[in-house]
Design a protein around this motif. Sequence first.
Motif, PDB file in Angstrom:
ATOM      1  N   PHE A 274       0.861  -1.193   0.000  1.00 26.66           N
ATOM      2  CA  PHE A 274       0.000   0.000   0.000  1.00 26.66           C
ATOM      3  C   PHE A 274       0.889   1.231   0.000  1.00 26.66           C
ATOM      4  O   PHE A 274       1.771   1.376   0.851  1.00 26.66           O
ATOM      5  N   LEU A 275       0.683   2.138  -0.966  1.00 29.87           N
ATOM      6  CA  LEU A 275       1.437   3.385  -1.036  1.00 29.87           C
ATOM      7  C   LEU A 275       0.469   4.546  -0.809  1.00 29.87           C
ATOM      8  O   LEU A 275      -0.498   4.711  -1.563  1.00 29.87           O
ATOM      9  N   CYS A 276       0.726   5.333   0.232  1.00 31.96           N
ATOM     10  CA  CYS A 276      -0.165   6.448   0.559  1.00 31.96           C
ATOM     11  C   CYS A 276       0.635   7.502   1.310  1.00 31.96           C
ATOM     12  O   CYS A 276       1.394   7.166   2.225  1.00 31.96           O
ATOM     13  N   PHE A 277       0.465   8.771   0.940  1.00 34.83           N
ATOM     14  CA  PHE A 277       1.326   9.833   1.468  1.00 34.83           C
ATOM     15  C   PHE A 277       0.559  10.953   2.153  1.00 34.83           C
ATOM     16  O   PHE A 277       1.009  12.092   2.219  1.00 34.83           O
ATOM     17  N   GLY A 278      -0.615  10.629   2.692  1.00 32.70           N
ATOM     18  CA  GLY A 278      -1.352  11.599   3.480  1.00 32.70           C
ATOM     19  C   GLY A 278      -2.170  12.558   2.632  1.00 32.70           C
ATOM     20  O   GLY A 278      -2.088  12.577   1.399  1.00 32.70           O
ATOM     21  N   SER A 279      -2.950  13.400   3.310  1.00 35.81           N
ATOM     22  CA  SER A 279      -3.862  14.308   2.612  1.00 35.81           C
ATOM     23  C   SER A 279      -3.138  15.451   1.909  1.00 35.81           C
ATOM     24  O   SER A 279      -3.717  16.127   1.055  1.00 35.81           O
ATOM     25  N   MET A 280      -1.856  15.665   2.240  1.00 40.08           N
ATOM     26  CA  MET A 280      -1.111  16.759   1.612  1.00 40.08           C
ATOM     27  C   MET A 280       0.093  16.268   0.814  1.00 40.08           C
ATOM     28  O   MET A 280       0.899  17.063   0.356  1.00 40.08           O
ATOM     29  N   GLY A 281       0.234  14.954   0.658  1.00 43.97           N
ATOM     30  CA  GLY A 281       1.394  14.410  -0.032  1.00 43.97           C
ATOM     31  C   GLY A 281       1.159  14.216  -1.515  1.00 43.97           C
ATOM     32  O   GLY A 281       0.138  13.662  -1.934  1.00 43.97           O
ATOM     33  N   TYR A 282       2.089  14.681  -2.323  1.00 44.43           N
ATOM     34  CA  TYR A 282       1.994  14.515  -3.776  1.00 44.43           C
ATOM     35  C   TYR A 282       3.394  14.581  -4.374  1.00 44.43           C
ATOM     36  O   TYR A 282       4.358  14.997  -3.711  1.00 44.43           O
ATOM     37  N   PHE A 283       3.530  14.169  -5.639  1.00 41.69           N
ATOM     38  CA  PHE A 283       4.816  14.193  -6.333  1.00 41.69           C
ATOM     39  C   PHE A 283       4.636  14.743  -7.736  1.00 41.69           C
ATOM     40  O   PHE A 283       3.547  14.657  -8.324  1.00 41.69           O
ATOM     41  N   GLY A 284       5.742  15.261  -8.282  1.00 41.00           N
ATOM     42  CA  GLY A 284       5.762  15.681  -9.676  1.00 41.00           C
ATOM     43  C   GLY A 284       5.860  14.481 -10.603  1.00 41.00           C
ATOM     44  O   GLY A 284       6.106  13.347 -10.180  1.00 41.00           O
ATOM     45  N   TRP A 304      -2.004   1.859  -4.913  1.00 43.49           N
ATOM     46  CA  TRP A 304      -1.269   3.131  -4.902  1.00 43.49           C
ATOM     47  C   TRP A 304      -2.263   4.292  -4.861  1.00 43.49           C
ATOM     48  O   TRP A 304      -3.030   4.497  -5.798  1.00 43.49           O
ATOM     49  N   SER A 305      -2.233   5.035  -3.763  1.00 41.91           N
ATOM     50  CA  SER A 305      -3.035   6.253  -3.637  1.00 41.91           C
ATOM     51  C   SER A 305      -2.234   7.398  -4.253  1.00 41.91           C
ATOM     52  O   SER A 305      -1.340   7.958  -3.624  1.00 41.91           O
ATOM     53  N   LEU A 306      -2.560   7.711  -5.491  1.00 40.10           N
ATOM     54  CA  LEU A 306      -1.835   8.719  -6.272  1.00 40.10           C
ATOM     55  C   LEU A 306      -2.648  10.004  -6.289  1.00 40.10           C
ATOM     56  O   LEU A 306      -3.776  10.030  -6.789  1.00 40.10           O
ATOM     57  N   ARG A 307      -2.064  11.056  -5.745  1.00 43.19           N
ATOM     58  CA  ARG A 307      -2.816  12.294  -5.574  1.00 43.19           C
ATOM     59  C   ARG A 307      -2.237  13.428  -6.413  1.00 43.19           C
ATOM     60  O   ARG A 307      -1.028  13.512  -6.650  1.00 43.19           O
ATOM     61  N   LYS A 308      -3.121  14.297  -6.827  1.00 39.91           N
ATOM     62  CA  LYS A 308      -2.773  15.439  -7.664  1.00 39.91           C
ATOM     63  C   LYS A 308      -2.357  16.615  -6.789  1.00 39.91           C
ATOM     64  O   LYS A 308      -2.903  16.794  -5.693  1.00 39.91           O
ATOM     65  N   PRO A 309      -1.385  17.423  -7.226  1.00 35.96           N
ATOM     66  CA  PRO A 309      -1.008  18.603  -6.428  1.00 35.96           C
ATOM     67  C   PRO A 309      -2.218  19.467  -6.115  1.00 35.96           C
ATOM     68  O   PRO A 309      -3.171  19.533  -6.911  1.00 35.96           O
ATOM     69  N   GLY A 313      -3.669  28.024  -3.415  1.00 27.87           N
ATOM     70  CA  GLY A 313      -4.313  28.532  -2.217  1.00 27.87           C
ATOM     71  C   GLY A 313      -4.813  27.460  -1.279  1.00 27.87           C
ATOM     72  O   GLY A 313      -5.373  27.762  -0.233  1.00 27.87           O
ATOM     73  N   SER A 314      -4.611  26.188  -1.643  1.00 26.24           N
ATOM     74  CA  SER A 314      -5.075  25.080  -0.809  1.00 26.24           C
ATOM     75  C   SER A 314      -3.896  24.194  -0.442  1.00 26.24           C
ATOM     76  O   SER A 314      -2.871  24.179  -1.118  1.00 26.24           O
ATOM     77  N   ARG A 315      -4.057  23.448   0.660  1.00 26.85           N
ATOM     78  CA  ARG A 315      -3.021  22.483   1.054  1.00 26.85           C
ATOM     79  C   ARG A 315      -3.514  21.047   0.879  1.00 26.85           C
ATOM     80  O   ARG A 315      -2.788  20.111   1.175  1.00 26.85           O
ATOM     81  N   SER A 316      -4.735  20.870   0.417  1.00 23.32           N
ATOM     82  CA  SER A 316      -5.307  19.535   0.287  1.00 23.32           C
ATOM     83  C   SER A 316      -5.182  19.046  -1.150  1.00 23.32           C
ATOM     84  O   SER A 316      -5.573  19.746  -2.094  1.00 23.32           O
ATOM     85  N   THR A 317      -4.629  17.854  -1.312  1.00 25.46           N
ATOM     86  CA  THR A 317      -4.498  17.277  -2.635  1.00 25.46           C
ATOM     87  C   THR A 317      -5.864  16.830  -3.153  1.00 25.46           C
ATOM     88  O   THR A 317      -6.815  16.693  -2.395  1.00 25.46           O
ATOM     89  N   THR A 318      -5.923  16.583  -4.455  1.00 20.55           N
ATOM     90  CA  THR A 318      -7.163  16.126  -5.085  1.00 20.55           C
ATOM     91  C   THR A 318      -6.873  14.875  -5.908  1.00 20.55           C
ATOM     92  O   THR A 318      -5.725  14.497  -6.097  1.00 20.55           O
ATOM     93  N   ASP A 319      -7.934  14.236  -6.393  1.00 20.38           N
ATOM     94  CA  ASP A 319      -7.775  13.036  -7.214  1.00 20.38           C
ATOM     95  C   ASP A 319      -7.596  13.412  -8.687  1.00 20.38           C
ATOM     96  O   ASP A 319      -8.177  14.391  -9.159  1.00 20.38           O
ATOM     97  N   TYR A 320      -6.810  12.616  -9.398  1.00 25.08           N
ATOM     98  CA  TYR A 320      -6.729  12.753 -10.845  1.00 25.08           C
ATOM     99  C   TYR A 320      -8.029  12.236 -11.465  1.00 25.08           C
ATOM    100  O   TYR A 320      -8.537  11.185 -11.056  1.00 25.08           O
ATOM    101  N   SER A 321      -8.550  12.959 -12.448  1.00 22.58           N
ATOM    102  CA  SER A 321      -9.707  12.432 -13.177  1.00 22.58           C
ATOM    103  C   SER A 321      -9.298  11.208 -13.982  1.00 22.58           C
ATOM    104  O   SER A 321     -10.084  10.274 -14.170  1.00 22.58           O
ATOM    105  N   ASP A 322      -8.036  11.189 -14.436  1.00 20.15           N
ATOM    106  CA  ASP A 322      -7.494  10.035 -15.148  1.00 20.15           C
ATOM    107  C   ASP A 322      -6.017   9.903 -14.790  1.00 20.15           C
ATOM    108  O   ASP A 322      -5.195  10.679 -15.280  1.00 20.15           O
ATOM    109  N   PRO A 323      -5.651   8.926 -13.922  1.00 18.11           N
ATOM    110  CA  PRO A 323      -4.243   8.788 -13.509  1.00 18.11           C
ATOM    111  C   PRO A 323      -3.288   8.566 -14.676  1.00 18.11           C
ATOM    112  O   PRO A 323      -2.094   8.861 -14.564  1.00 18.11           O
ATOM    113  N   ALA A 324      -3.796   8.078 -15.809  1.00 14.01           N
ATOM    114  CA  ALA A 324      -2.935   7.811 -16.962  1.00 14.01           C
ATOM    115  C   ALA A 324      -2.222   9.071 -17.453  1.00 14.01           C
ATOM    116  O   ALA A 324      -1.156   8.984 -18.069  1.00 14.01           O
ATOM    117  N   GLU A 325      -2.790  10.244 -17.130  1.00  9.09           N
ATOM    118  CA  GLU A 325      -2.184  11.489 -17.615  1.00  9.09           C
ATOM    119  C   GLU A 325      -0.821  11.760 -16.995  1.00  9.09           C
ATOM    120  O   GLU A 325      -0.014  12.507 -17.545  1.00  9.09           O
TER     121      GLU A 325
END
Length: 477
Positions: A274-284, A304-309, A313-325
Amino acid sequence: MKNSRLVFIPAPGMGHIVSTVEFSKLLITHDHRFSVTVFVIKLPNATNVDAYIHSLTSSPNLPKRLQLIHLPTDESQSAQTLPHVIQNSIPHVKQAASDLVQESHSNPDSPRLAAFIVDIFCTAMIDVADGLGVPSVIFYTSGAAFLGLMLHLHRLREQGTLDTASPDFKDSGTELNVPSFSNPVPANVLPPFLLEKEREGFLDKYVKGLRKAKGIILNTFEELESQAVHSLSEGDTRIYAVGPILSAKDDETGQQGSDIIRWLDDQPESSVLFLCFGSMGYFGEDQVTEIARALENSGVRFLWSLRKPPPEGSRSTTDYSDPAEVLPEGFLDRTASIGKVIGWAPQAQVLAHKAVGGFVSHCGWNSILESVYFGVPIATWPLYAEQQPNAFELVRELKIGVEISLDYWMDIWNGSHSGVISGEKIEKGIKEVMERESETRKKVKLMSELSRKTLTKGGSSYSHLGRFIDDVMNNSM
């Protein structure tokens, strides 16, 4: 004797509020004489906190003796820093607390205001409590070892014996003998915010606030952090190690959460990473590519919990509409039989699932406690806040984690970071954390058993909780 009311003032962050609510539930379940009122301070644009509070207040399972009061928020001040938000909340806290005191005086059935329980970032509220004649206790939501590290650095700075703001300090190879750690702590795992000259006042302000409190409640347990808890207990401040305080498992995870659990149900026991980096974790994208390469080459099953930057003005990550991007071309097709890429994840439920055998984590304290409780070893990848020393503690002190990195860092505001970790290094950590018969796994399983016993009668956390309750009820703080 009149029943007692405790006022909790958590910092306006998800991990802080969740821990506060869960500890409040524990208290009122443990002793019927307590009522708890939580003053909710909100950061503008904190949508994840809003959603959590709404789900909590609309739940039929919310205990009657647990009350949440939303303090007024100026949404127009969206760029306010945390210290400004806390400072601006002082008049609202004073008014709300005064109302509770007035109610207690006018209604004989209303509980007396017995104490303020404040987050370390809310120590400015101690003066409010003093003005009302009630004691204050800190509720510290991170680990005991890191608290000891902050206190030690503050002491060295006061003595003038350490200049952590020197540009060369972090890479100097310096090792610090810190009472809350049994091993010397290398300078390169100290978080940037502890070293920056302009942040020294920020740190010192909160450490000085600690000294004004009558005690410190720690979300940890002696069996996990014995060195740290004992070293802190040698001071004048009362220490109550009452953890692990975990967020309750919620069966209402929604359709997305149900899909995740159903997928796990189809996987062999202890086979999924399981890969997960918290509500504020994301990568380029460069780092996402290296993670994908490591997963594919390792051949392990993964979730894999993959989150969008976060949006500006926010510190909360969001979901990708399509992770393939953001993933390498064809990755999802090539790994479809062994892996699942998701957005948000019901972390506690995932870690509790028998199919999960390893956890790549940012090493936030709540995540550490959950992994220990459910007996899942961590591969460490710290990002921000106190996560670097947390990772060091897991790998070098407690030996219940394996290393991907101990000193990676990122600025969650602008995305800057210490570099890209190679796929080879990630793959090595993945394989190590998934070893079935490793010493690390055995140690985690043992600590899991201890974490479940410590809050039962006769356990150390049960005893600490009892001492705290006695001190409050007997006015002996």
